[in-house]
Design a protein around this motif. Sequence first.
Motif, short mmCIF file in Angstrom:
data_model
loop_
_atom_site.label_atom_id
_atom_site.label_comp_id
_atom_site.label_asym_id
_atom_site.label_seq_id
_atom_site.Cartn_x
_atom_site.Cartn_y
_atom_site.Cartn_z
N TRP A 160 -0.77 2.65 9.01
CA TRP A 160 0.18 3.14 8.00
C TRP A 160 1.21 2.04 7.74
O TRP A 160 1.53 1.24 8.62
CB TRP A 160 0.85 4.43 8.45
CG TRP A 160 1.59 4.35 9.75
CD1 TRP A 160 2.85 3.86 9.96
CD2 TRP A 160 1.12 4.80 11.04
NE1 TRP A 160 3.19 3.95 11.28
CE2 TRP A 160 2.15 4.53 11.97
CE3 TRP A 160 -0.05 5.40 11.48
CZ2 TRP A 160 2.04 4.84 13.32
CZ3 TRP A 160 -0.17 5.70 12.83
CH2 TRP A 160 0.86 5.43 13.73
N GLN A 189 4.52 1.10 -1.84
CA GLN A 189 4.05 -0.12 -2.48
C GLN A 189 5.13 -0.72 -3.38
O GLN A 189 5.75 -0.03 -4.18
CB GLN A 189 2.80 0.16 -3.30
CG GLN A 189 2.19 -1.08 -3.94
CD GLN A 189 0.85 -0.78 -4.60
OE1 GLN A 189 0.34 0.31 -4.48
NE2 GLN A 189 0.30 -1.76 -5.29
N THR A 224 -3.49 9.27 8.28
CA THR A 224 -4.43 10.12 7.57
C THR A 224 -5.85 9.68 7.91
O THR A 224 -6.07 8.53 8.34
CB THR A 224 -4.23 10.02 6.05
OG1 THR A 224 -4.56 8.68 5.63
CG2 THR A 224 -2.80 10.34 5.67
N GLN A 268 -6.67 6.43 6.24
CA GLN A 268 -6.04 5.25 6.83
C GLN A 268 -6.80 4.79 8.08
O GLN A 268 -7.00 3.59 8.29
CB GLN A 268 -4.59 5.56 7.18
CG GLN A 268 -3.68 5.69 5.96
CD GLN A 268 -2.29 6.16 6.31
OE1 GLN A 268 -2.10 6.92 7.28
NE2 GLN A 268 -1.29 5.74 5.56
N GLU A 323 0.82 -1.20 0.00
CA GLU A 323 0.00 0.00 0.00
C GLU A 323 0.86 1.26 0.00
O GLU A 323 2.04 1.23 0.32
CB GLU A 323 -0.91 0.04 1.24
CG GLU A 323 -1.93 -1.07 1.33
CD GLU A 323 -2.79 -0.94 2.58
OE1 GLU A 323 -2.83 0.16 3.16
OE2 GLU A 323 -3.41 -1.94 2.97
N ASP A 324 0.22 2.37 -0.35
CA ASP A 324 0.75 3.72 -0.14
C ASP A 324 1.98 3.97 -1.02
O ASP A 324 2.24 3.25 -1.97
CB ASP A 324 1.05 3.93 1.34
CG ASP A 324 0.82 5.37 1.79
OD1 ASP A 324 0.18 6.12 1.05
OD2 ASP A 324 1.25 5.71 2.89
N ALA A 325 2.75 4.99 -0.66
CA ALA A 325 3.89 5.40 -1.47
C ALA A 325 4.98 4.34 -1.51
O ALA A 325 5.84 4.36 -2.39
CB ALA A 325 4.47 6.71 -0.94
N GLN A 347 1.76 10.69 9.82
CA GLN A 347 1.13 9.39 9.97
C GLN A 347 -0.36 9.54 10.17
O GLN A 347 -0.87 10.60 10.52
CB GLN A 347 1.74 8.66 11.18
CG GLN A 347 3.23 8.38 11.02
CD GLN A 347 3.84 7.85 12.30
OE1 GLN A 347 3.22 7.89 13.35
NE2 GLN A 347 5.06 7.33 12.21
#
Length: 313
Positions: free
Chosen positions: A224, A134, A233, A236, A130-132, A231
Motif C-alpha cells: 500500500w 496518486q 486489499t 494490492q 498509485e491509489d487515492a 490496508q
Amino acid sequence: MDRVRSEPGFRRWAGIGAFVVACAVALGATGCGAIEAEDGKPTVLTTFTVLADIASNVAGEHLKVESITKVGAEIHGYEPTPGDIKKAAKADLILDNGMNLEAWFGQFVEDSEAAHVTVSDGVAPMSITEDAYQGKPNPHAWMSPLNVRTYVDNMVTAFSELDPAHAADFRANGDNYKAELQRVNDELVADLSVLPQNQRALVSCEGAFSYLARDAGLTEKYIWPVNAEQQATPQQITSAIEFVRANQVPAVFCESTVSDAPMQRVVEATGAAFGGVLYVDSLSEADGPVPTYLELIRHDADLIGTALTGSKP
C-alpha cells in the motif's frame, strides 16, 4: 518564523471540538500560550521521534527537545491527547515534517501560540504514483540522508531565531551532523551497489522508501502507498506477489509500526524470504536496534543489503 501551514492530510482528523475543550480542561487558567521551560531552556516540540533526534543533534545542550508521539507510534493517523496539548502550551517552537505526513497537525498547530516550522521545506518531493494518493508528495523524505541535510538547515535557521545567543553553536552542530549524514549516504550507496540487477528491488508493506530507493538505485514496490485505516486489499497483495515472482526478488520487508501479516502472504505465495523489520516512522527505545536516526538508516541499509544478497550479517 511561522512560514508554513500544512495541506489537508491523508485522513480526516475528527473531534476538533473535543480537542479545544480538552485544551481548556488540561490547562485551566494558564491558557494555550507558550511558556518558558522549567529549566530556562526554550522548548522545541516535534511531531515524531525521528525529528526529535535530529533536532537534538542540532540543538545540543541549548534547547529542550521533545516528541509529541512516543517510540513505536504510528505517525500518519495519530490523534493528539490532552497531554500533547500541555506540551504544545509549553513549547516555544513546533516542528513538523510536512508533505501531508501528519494528518492531524493542521488543527493542532492552529491552537498553539508557538512558532511553527516545517522542516522539509526545500526538499524536492517525489510523488506517490498509485491509489487515492496518486500525485501527492511522498512524505517520507527523511529516509534520504541527503534530504535530511535540508531538514538540518531549516532547524539551524529556526533555532538561531529562537535563541540567537547560541546561533554559532547551532550552525557548528548542523555542519557536523550534515557531514555524518553524507557519510551514511555514501555507505548506503556503496553497500547496496553490489546487488545484482535482478535483486535491486525493495519490496515493503508501505511505500515509505521512495527516497532511499532512489538514492541507492533500487526499484521500489509496496503493498500500500500510505499507512491508512484499511490496508492490504486483495488486489494490492496480488500485485506484490506478481512483482516478486516476475523479478525473482529474494527477500521482502515490512515496517515496525504495522502488522507484517500481509507481507507474510506474499512470502507464502512466492517463496521469497522475509528479510526483516525496517524502521521508518519511529525510533526504538534507547536499548533497541535504532535509538537514533543515523542508526535507523544504517540498520535499514544493512538489513536490505544482507537479505537481498543472502550474505550473513
